[in-house]
Design an enzyme around this catalytic site. Structure first.
Site, short mmCIF file in Angstrom:
data_model
loop_
_atom_site.label_atom_id
_atom_site.label_comp_id
_atom_site.label_asym_id
_atom_site.label_seq_id
_atom_site.Cartn_x
_atom_site.Cartn_y
_atom_site.Cartn_z
N ASN A 77 0.83 -1.19 0.00
CA ASN A 77 0.00 0.00 0.00
C ASN A 77 0.87 1.26 0.00
OD1 ASN A 77 -2.54 -1.42 0.23
ND2 ASN A 77 -1.97 -1.84 2.35
N CYS A 86 -4.46 -7.01 -5.28
CA CYS A 86 -5.01 -5.76 -5.83
C CYS A 86 -5.51 -6.06 -7.23
CB CYS A 86 -3.95 -4.67 -5.84
SG CYS A 86 -4.54 -3.11 -6.53
N ASN A 162 -8.57 -10.56 -0.26
CA ASN A 162 -8.32 -9.51 0.74
C ASN A 162 -9.67 -9.09 1.31
OD1 ASN A 162 -9.26 -8.11 -1.48
ND2 ASN A 162 -7.60 -6.65 -1.57
N ASN A 195 -10.82 -2.85 3.64
CA ASN A 195 -11.25 -1.89 2.63
C ASN A 195 -12.76 -1.73 2.76
OD1 ASN A 195 -8.58 -1.87 1.11
ND2 ASN A 195 -9.12 -4.03 0.98
N GLU A 219 -9.48 2.64 0.88
CA GLU A 219 -8.60 1.48 0.95
C GLU A 219 -7.67 1.60 2.15
OE1 GLU A 219 -6.96 -0.40 -2.56
OE2 GLU A 219 -7.70 1.28 -3.76
N CYS A 228 -10.95 0.70 -7.00
CA CYS A 228 -10.40 -0.47 -6.30
C CYS A 228 -10.97 -1.69 -6.98
CB CYS A 228 -10.76 -0.45 -4.81
SG CYS A 228 -10.24 -1.91 -3.90
N THR A 230 -10.55 -5.14 -6.50
CA THR A 230 -11.17 -6.15 -5.63
C THR A 230 -12.37 -5.56 -4.91
OG1 THR A 230 -9.57 -5.60 -3.88
CG2 THR A 230 -9.06 -7.50 -5.29
#
Length: 290
Positions: A77, A86, A162, A195, A219, A228, A230
């Site tokens: 990140n 990602c 994630n 997130n 995020e 984003c 995902t």
């Protein structure tokens, strides 16, 4: 030390990428944050290192899962913290591997990419890439409070390699009125952060068999981003879950940086979620790091 980098983005979700095939240029959190700094560095929502799976410890699990996963997406990140996956980043990563001559992949071809969230299959398309994010998990509910909301709202936890929590809002004005400069407060608090996506349905929500939603996201480790990948998948999955039986398997997700596509497809191992969208490389350069 000096790093040769390339800047890229997927629907405005931007990344600094550098090549280190043999794993000899591992950067610490402060150096990664310096690269991602928008005022004093290159600037990006994250940093991606192109490294062979055999050249870093995490790559052993990727090779055990799929021996063809030569390349590993070592993603961090903007604050230098580690992230599992990602969705926009892996598409940009594919474009970068092609640009650097590290990968030969024809349109329609598929390559296995190692990530901390598991091996992901990346398909090159005429307009960019589509990535199979694998199986997904509807993990329960949480309460979410954010600047601009009058009261905390219920959210649905979705795992796509994630963690995400998706919150449905009443209308466009609620979505536009959010201030996502500060991280939303999620209760119970996830131990590794999460997130958070806020969504509103399109009008109509389904057109020509395609579900339509609009989304904004905060995020973890990066703040509000223009997109984003995902998160878009999680938002579509949550909306599909709320809609119930008869909900479409194909979704179009509008984010501040553009539009991405999400598909749910059956496989021998259960339903998988796929994410598609563009991947653009913007410029290259060299930056000295302390």
């Amino acid at each position: 030390m000096a790093i040769d980098f390339t800047k890229g983005h997927g629907t405005g979700n931007d990344f600094v990428l550098y090549s280190d095939p043999d794993g000899r240029a591992t950067l610490d959190a402060s150096q990664l944050a310096a690269l991602a700094d928008r005022h004093f560095g290159v600037g990006g929502d994250g940093v991606i290192r192109a490294v062979r799976s055999e050249s870093l410890p995490e790559g052993a699990a990727a090779l055990a899962e799929d021996g063809s996963a030569e390349w590993f997406m070592d993603y961090h990140n903007a604050d230098g913290s580690v992230a599992e996956m990602c969705g926009n980043g892996i598409r940009v990563y594919g474009a970068y591997l092609l640009d650097q001559g590290l990968l030969d992949l024809a349109i329609g071809g598929t390559v296995a990419i190692g990530t901390r969230g598991g091996v992901r299959q990346l398909i090159r398309t005429p307009d960019g890439f589509e990535v199979d994010l694998g199986a997904f998990v509807v993990a329960g509910e949480a309460m979410v409070d954010a600047d601009g909301l009058d009261v905390a709202r219920p959210g649905l936890a979705i795992g796509v390699g994630n963690p995400h929590v998706v919150v449905a809002l009443a209308d466009e004005s609620e979505l536009d009125g959010l201030d996502l400069g500060a991280a939303p407060v999620v209760t119970p608090t996830p131990p590794d952060g999460v997130n958070v996506e806020f969504v509103v349905p399109g009008d109509p929500i389904v057109r020509d068999g395609v579900g339509r939603i609009r989304m904004r996201v905060h995020e973890r480790g990066s703040g509000e981003t223009l997109s984003c990948g995902t998160g878009a998948a999680a938002a579509a999955l949550a909306t599909r879950h709320w809609a119930g039986e008869g909900a479409p398997d194909v979704w179009s997700v509008d984010v501040p940086g553009g539009t991405v596509g999400v598909r749910v497809v059956p496989t021998a191992n259960g339903d998988h979620v796929l994410l598609s969208g563009p991947a653009e490389l913007v410029f290259s350069g060299t930056m000295k790091l302390l």
